[in-house]
Write a protein that holds these residues in place. Structure first.
Motif, short mmCIF file in Angstrom:
data_model
loop_
_atom_site.label_atom_id
_atom_site.label_comp_id
_atom_site.label_asym_id
_atom_site.label_seq_id
_atom_site.Cartn_x
_atom_site.Cartn_y
_atom_site.Cartn_z
N CYS A 56 1.25 -1.10 -0.11
CA CYS A 56 0.10 0.25 -0.13
C CYS A 56 0.84 1.17 -0.33
O CYS A 56 0.90 1.86 -0.69
N SER A 57 2.00 1.13 0.68
CA SER A 57 2.73 2.96 1.18
C SER A 57 4.14 2.50 -0.29
O SER A 57 3.82 3.48 -1.10
N ALA A 58 4.27 1.27 -0.70
CA ALA A 58 5.20 1.43 -1.93
C ALA A 58 4.45 1.84 -2.86
O ALA A 58 4.84 2.65 -4.19
N ALA A 59 2.82 1.52 -3.02
CA ALA A 59 2.40 1.84 -4.16
C ALA A 59 2.18 3.68 -3.99
O ALA A 59 2.39 4.00 -5.66
N ASP A 60 1.84 4.14 -3.30
CA ASP A 60 1.47 6.00 -2.80
C ASP A 60 2.94 6.51 -3.42
O ASP A 60 2.72 7.17 -3.91
N VAL A 61 3.34 6.21 -2.28
CA VAL A 61 5.63 6.58 -3.08
C VAL A 61 6.07 6.51 -4.09
O VAL A 61 6.48 7.33 -5.10
N ASP A 62 5.68 5.97 -4.78
CA ASP A 62 5.89 5.66 -6.24
C ASP A 62 5.41 5.96 -7.63
O ASP A 62 5.94 6.87 -8.28
N VAL A 63 3.62 6.53 -7.00
CA VAL A 63 3.08 7.50 -7.90
C VAL A 63 3.79 8.79 -7.05
O VAL A 63 3.70 9.47 -8.66
N ALA A 118 7.07 12.00 0.83
CA ALA A 118 6.27 11.01 0.00
C ALA A 118 5.66 9.51 1.06
O ALA A 118 4.18 9.56 1.01
N VAL A 119 6.51 9.22 2.05
CA VAL A 119 6.84 7.88 2.60
C VAL A 119 5.90 8.20 3.75
O VAL A 119 4.55 7.88 4.86
N ALA A 120 6.19 9.38 4.52
CA ALA A 120 5.81 10.49 5.77
C ALA A 120 3.60 10.46 5.59
O ALA A 120 3.23 10.26 6.02
#
Length: 146
Positions: A56-63, A118-120
């Motif tokens: 879930c977080s990987a997808a957010d950060v990748d975007v 982005a991670v935060a």
């Protein structure tokens, strides 16, 4: 609850300790109770939970970072300690660690600058999986007569 907000998967038993989850789009993932004794390599439910948190977080950060530069490397590691206490079996000390690199140059520099934010933001606001766990949403279990 609107139709657009509901999420649903169906779990079918496929054998002793083996299951297949199917989403509404027809995608499937097999999992089960894996032991070293049977040499299984499939995911356990706990490992799927860890993958969901990290994914879930990987997808957010990748975007967020991918708008600026394609990563040269992108790995997310999720860990947790399984314990059994007065609350029952559960995970503690959940941690999500990002190891992301970007190419040299202005675009890579911009992506590197955005990465911590982005991670935060994913952790604090966007990731439905980790937000649900941290807030502590009740889960109900019922049995339907067959």
């Amino acid at each position: 609850m609107s139709e657009d907000s509901q999420r649903l998967v169906t779990i079918e038993r496929t054998g002793a300790g083996r299951f297949t989850a199917t989403n509404v789009r027809g995608g499937t993932i097999d999992f089960g109770t894996v032991s070293d004794a049977d040499g299984g390599t499939g995911f356990t439910p706990v490992e799927l939970l860890l993958a969901a948190i990290g994914g879930c977080s990987a997808a957010d950060v990748d975007v967020a970072t991918g708008r600026h530069a394609e990563p040269a490397g992108f790995t997310v590691t999720v860990t947790g300690e399984k314990i059994s206490d007065d609350f029952g079996n559960r995970l503690t000390d959940l941690a999500v660690t990002f190891s992301v690199s970007f190419p040299e140059g202005a675009a890579g520099d911009r992506a590197r600058t955005i990465l911590p934010r982005a991670v935060a933001v994913s952790h604090d606001r966007l990731c439905t999986v980790s937000r649900t766990i941290e807030i502590g949403t009740p889960v109900t279990a019922t049995v339907l007569e067959a």
